[in-house]
Scaffold this motif. Sequence first.
Motif, PDB file in Angstrom:
ATOM      1  N   MET A 171       0.849  -1.210   0.000  1.00 31.67           N
ATOM      2  CA  MET A 171       0.000   0.000   0.000  1.00 31.67           C
ATOM      3  C   MET A 171       0.884   1.259   0.000  1.00 31.67           C
ATOM      4  SD  MET A 171      -3.166   0.889   2.556  1.00 31.67           S
ATOM      5  CE  MET A 171      -4.163  -0.594   2.462  1.00 31.67           C
ATOM      6  N   MET A 172       0.446   2.272  -0.705  1.00 28.94           N
ATOM      7  CA  MET A 172       1.254   3.495  -0.794  1.00 28.94           C
ATOM      8  C   MET A 172       1.118   4.345   0.476  1.00 28.94           C
ATOM      9  SD  MET A 172      -1.031   5.978  -3.271  1.00 28.94           S
ATOM     10  CE  MET A 172       0.136   7.329  -3.278  1.00 28.94           C
ATOM     11  N   ASP A 173       2.024   5.278   0.616  1.00 37.11           N
ATOM     12  CA  ASP A 173       1.946   6.236   1.709  1.00 37.11           C
ATOM     13  C   ASP A 173       0.786   7.187   1.418  1.00 37.11           C
ATOM     14  OD1 ASP A 173       2.217   8.263   3.517  1.00 37.11           O
ATOM     15  OD2 ASP A 173       4.227   8.872   2.859  1.00 37.11           O
ATOM     16  N   ARG A 174      -0.292   7.091   2.214  1.00 41.04           N
ATOM     17  CA  ARG A 174      -1.511   7.850   1.900  1.00 41.04           C
ATOM     18  C   ARG A 174      -1.284   9.366   1.981  1.00 41.04           C
ATOM     19  NH1 ARG A 174      -5.765   5.574   3.987  1.00 41.04           N
ATOM     20  NH2 ARG A 174      -4.700   3.657   4.528  1.00 41.04           N
ATOM     21  N   GLU A 175      -0.252   9.768   2.696  1.00 43.68           N
ATOM     22  CA  GLU A 175       0.004  11.213   2.805  1.00 43.68           C
ATOM     23  C   GLU A 175       0.419  11.828   1.472  1.00 43.68           C
ATOM     24  OE1 GLU A 175       2.447  12.236   6.114  1.00 43.68           O
ATOM     25  OE2 GLU A 175       1.145  11.131   7.494  1.00 43.68           O
ATOM     26  N   LEU A 176       0.909  10.983   0.571  1.00 42.11           N
ATOM     27  CA  LEU A 176       1.255  11.489  -0.769  1.00 42.11           C
ATOM     28  C   LEU A 176       0.033  12.005  -1.515  1.00 42.11           C
ATOM     29  CD1 LEU A 176       3.800   8.864  -2.176  1.00 42.11           C
ATOM     30  CD2 LEU A 176       4.246  11.266  -1.637  1.00 42.11           C
ATOM     31  N   LEU A 177      -1.142  11.535  -1.125  1.00 42.97           N
ATOM     32  CA  LEU A 177      -2.366  11.933  -1.835  1.00 42.97           C
ATOM     33  C   LEU A 177      -2.898  13.293  -1.382  1.00 42.97           C
ATOM     34  CD1 LEU A 177      -4.300   8.528  -1.800  1.00 42.97           C
ATOM     35  CD2 LEU A 177      -3.081   9.548  -3.737  1.00 42.97           C
ATOM     36  N   ARG A 178      -2.279  13.877  -0.372  1.00 42.23           N
ATOM     37  CA  ARG A 178      -2.842  15.081   0.266  1.00 42.23           C
ATOM     38  C   ARG A 178      -3.207  16.192  -0.727  1.00 42.23           C
ATOM     39  NH1 ARG A 178      -4.605  19.007   1.622  1.00 42.23           N
ATOM     40  NH2 ARG A 178      -4.619  20.104   3.631  1.00 42.23           N
ATOM     41  N   LEU A 179      -2.299  16.448  -1.685  1.00 46.31           N
ATOM     42  CA  LEU A 179      -2.604  17.497  -2.673  1.00 46.31           C
ATOM     43  C   LEU A 179      -2.169  17.018  -4.061  1.00 46.31           C
ATOM     44  CD1 LEU A 179      -3.738  20.246  -3.298  1.00 46.31           C
ATOM     45  CD2 LEU A 179      -1.536  21.257  -2.707  1.00 46.31           C
ATOM     46  N   TYR A 180      -3.124  16.480  -4.790  1.00 42.01           N
ATOM     47  CA  TYR A 180      -2.887  15.776  -6.045  1.00 42.01           C
ATOM     48  C   TYR A 180      -3.299  16.694  -7.197  1.00 42.01           C
ATOM     49  CZ  TYR A 180      -2.983  11.431  -8.936  1.00 42.01           C
ATOM     50  OH  TYR A 180      -2.757  10.442  -9.867  1.00 42.01           O
ATOM     51  N   PHE A 181      -2.310  17.210  -7.889  1.00 43.74           N
ATOM     52  CA  PHE A 181      -2.591  18.119  -9.011  1.00 43.74           C
ATOM     53  C   PHE A 181      -2.573  17.332 -10.316  1.00 43.74           C
ATOM     54  CE2 PHE A 181      -0.802  21.648 -11.892  1.00 43.74           C
ATOM     55  CZ  PHE A 181      -2.087  22.123 -12.199  1.00 43.74           C
ATOM     56  N   ILE A 182      -3.595  17.572 -11.146  1.00 41.76           N
ATOM     57  CA  ILE A 182      -3.729  16.922 -12.445  1.00 41.76           C
ATOM     58  C   ILE A 182      -3.694  18.009 -13.504  1.00 41.76           C
ATOM     59  CG2 ILE A 182      -5.234  15.517 -13.903  1.00 41.76           C
ATOM     60  CD1 ILE A 182      -6.531  14.411 -11.389  1.00 41.76           C
ATOM     61  N   CYS A 183      -2.933  17.790 -14.563  1.00 43.86           N
ATOM     62  CA  CYS A 183      -2.811  18.836 -15.572  1.00 43.86           C
ATOM     63  C   CYS A 183      -2.392  18.223 -16.907  1.00 43.86           C
ATOM     64  CB  CYS A 183      -1.755  19.836 -15.082  1.00 43.86           C
ATOM     65  SG  CYS A 183      -1.639  21.355 -16.012  1.00 43.86           S
ATOM     66  N   GLY A 184      -2.820  18.879 -17.970  1.00 45.99           N
ATOM     67  CA  GLY A 184      -2.371  18.523 -19.311  1.00 45.99           C
ATOM     68  C   GLY A 184      -1.957  19.790 -20.031  1.00 45.99           C
ATOM     69  N   SER A 185      -1.537  19.650 -21.277  1.00 46.82           N
ATOM     70  CA  SER A 185      -0.982  20.816 -21.970  1.00 46.82           C
ATOM     71  C   SER A 185      -2.020  21.912 -22.207  1.00 46.82           C
ATOM     72  CB  SER A 185      -0.347  20.395 -23.293  1.00 46.82           C
ATOM     73  OG  SER A 185      -1.335  19.894 -24.164  1.00 46.82           O
ATOM     74  N   GLU A 186      -3.322  21.553 -22.139  1.00 47.74           N
ATOM     75  CA  GLU A 186      -4.350  22.579 -22.376  1.00 47.74           C
ATOM     76  C   GLU A 186      -4.935  23.149 -21.086  1.00 47.74           C
ATOM     77  OE1 GLU A 186      -7.250  21.251 -25.271  1.00 47.74           O
ATOM     78  OE2 GLU A 186      -5.673  20.605 -26.629  1.00 47.74           O
ATOM     79  N   ASP A 187      -4.443  22.666 -19.944  1.00 47.85           N
ATOM     80  CA  ASP A 187      -4.987  23.133 -18.660  1.00 47.85           C
ATOM     81  C   ASP A 187      -4.104  24.213 -18.047  1.00 47.85           C
ATOM     82  OD1 ASP A 187      -7.040  21.110 -18.683  1.00 47.85           O
ATOM     83  OD2 ASP A 187      -5.496  19.672 -18.134  1.00 47.85           O
ATOM     84  N   ALA A 188      -3.841  25.243 -18.798  1.00 54.48           N
ATOM     85  CA  ALA A 188      -2.997  26.308 -18.252  1.00 54.48           C
ATOM     86  C   ALA A 188      -3.253  27.596 -19.017  1.00 54.48           C
ATOM     87  CB  ALA A 188      -1.519  25.919 -18.371  1.00 54.48           C
ATOM     88  N   LYS A 189      -3.161  28.690 -18.291  1.00 54.39           N
ATOM     89  CA  LYS A 189      -3.346  29.999 -18.930  1.00 54.39           C
ATOM     90  C   LYS A 189      -2.137  30.344 -19.794  1.00 54.39           C
ATOM     91  CE  LYS A 189      -4.253  32.804 -15.532  1.00 54.39           C
ATOM     92  NZ  LYS A 189      -4.601  32.220 -14.234  1.00 54.39           N
ATOM     93  N   GLY A 190      -0.959  30.009 -19.287  1.00 56.48           N
ATOM     94  CA  GLY A 190       0.266  30.315 -20.022  1.00 56.48           C
ATOM     95  C   GLY A 190       0.985  29.045 -20.413  1.00 56.48           C
ATOM     96  N   GLU A 191       2.273  29.036 -20.172  1.00 57.01           N
ATOM     97  CA  GLU A 191       3.116  27.884 -20.479  1.00 57.01           C
ATOM     98  C   GLU A 191       2.813  26.757 -19.484  1.00 57.01           C
ATOM     99  OE1 GLU A 191       5.566  25.242 -21.613  1.00 57.01           O
ATOM    100  OE2 GLU A 191       5.379  27.103 -22.791  1.00 57.01           O
ATOM    101  N   PRO A 192       2.312  25.594 -19.948  1.00 60.75           N
ATOM    102  CA  PRO A 192       1.917  24.538 -19.007  1.00 60.75           C
ATOM    103  C   PRO A 192       3.036  24.077 -18.073  1.00 60.75           C
ATOM    104  CG  PRO A 192       1.624  23.813 -21.304  1.00 60.75           C
ATOM    105  CD  PRO A 192       1.976  25.250 -21.350  1.00 60.75           C
ATOM    106  N   LEU A 193       4.251  23.988 -18.582  1.00 59.22           N
ATOM    107  CA  LEU A 193       5.347  23.534 -17.699  1.00 59.22           C
ATOM    108  C   LEU A 193       5.567  24.528 -16.571  1.00 59.22           C
ATOM    109  CD1 LEU A 193       7.994  22.203 -20.264  1.00 59.22           C
ATOM    110  CD2 LEU A 193       6.486  20.854 -18.780  1.00 59.22           C
ATOM    111  N   GLU A 194       5.336  25.803 -16.859  1.00 55.16           N
ATOM    112  CA  GLU A 194       5.496  26.831 -15.826  1.00 55.16           C
ATOM    113  C   GLU A 194       4.388  26.706 -14.783  1.00 55.16           C
ATOM    114  OE1 GLU A 194       7.374  29.263 -13.698  1.00 55.16           O
ATOM    115  OE2 GLU A 194       8.265  28.342 -15.482  1.00 55.16           O
TER     116      GLU A 194
END
Length: 208
Positions: A1-24
């Motif tokens: 089982m994984m360390d559940r604390e890793l799930l605390r803040l799970y950000f999901i993103c793709g290249s179209e989910d950003a106002k500017g440069e997605p990597l930024e």
Amino acid sequence: MMDRELLRLYFICGSEDAKGEPLETIREALEGGVTIFQLREKGTHPLEGEALIRFASDIKAICKEHDVPFIVNDDWKLAEAVDADGIHLGQDDMAVSDLPEYFDDKIIGLSVRDAAELEVSSLEKVDYVGTGPVFTTPSKADAGAAIGIEGLVEMRRLIGDTPMVAIGGINETNYKACLDSGADGISLISAIAWAEDVKGAASGFLDG
Ligand code: TZP
Ligand code: MG
């Protein structure tokens, strides 16, 4: 089982989910304290082929700098190609049991929205469950009806101790209710990706 604390803040993103440069955007979110990241490449003009591999590799490097696990949505070949830390599968994706050996020591996430989906899901190899949409989401057209906080509580009851992250329509006004209702963490796209201040938005979700 994984360390559940890793799930605390799970950000999901793709290249179209950003106002500017997605990597930024991704870098700023990680600087704000995101604990795990998922590349979910959907939208009108998703990256493909070499461009997608390059994008994924760049994100992986940023995640590594921040010591944050890098998860790939749906695409096990991409995950393996860039040596990702894990994969997230939905109910309509391949079965967890069909994943290649590469994933035996990786993080495997599965979307399970309710009792009916749980009934047809084996959690044997699953490290965490993603449950939702808890609230109405602007980010997934086919997400189905919101399960509400009651749905989250019910999933916690049904899955026992399995790590669980809440997803769908989570924002600064409702995230604490998720954490108080059995979720080990919250998973978000828009409330972080589209924020004026991405880093500030991310770090705000670590309060409480
Ligand atoms: N699965 C269920 S809801 C959702 C996914 C991928 C989208 C979550 O995005 P947002 O903007 O945080 O509601
Ligand atoms: Mg999927």
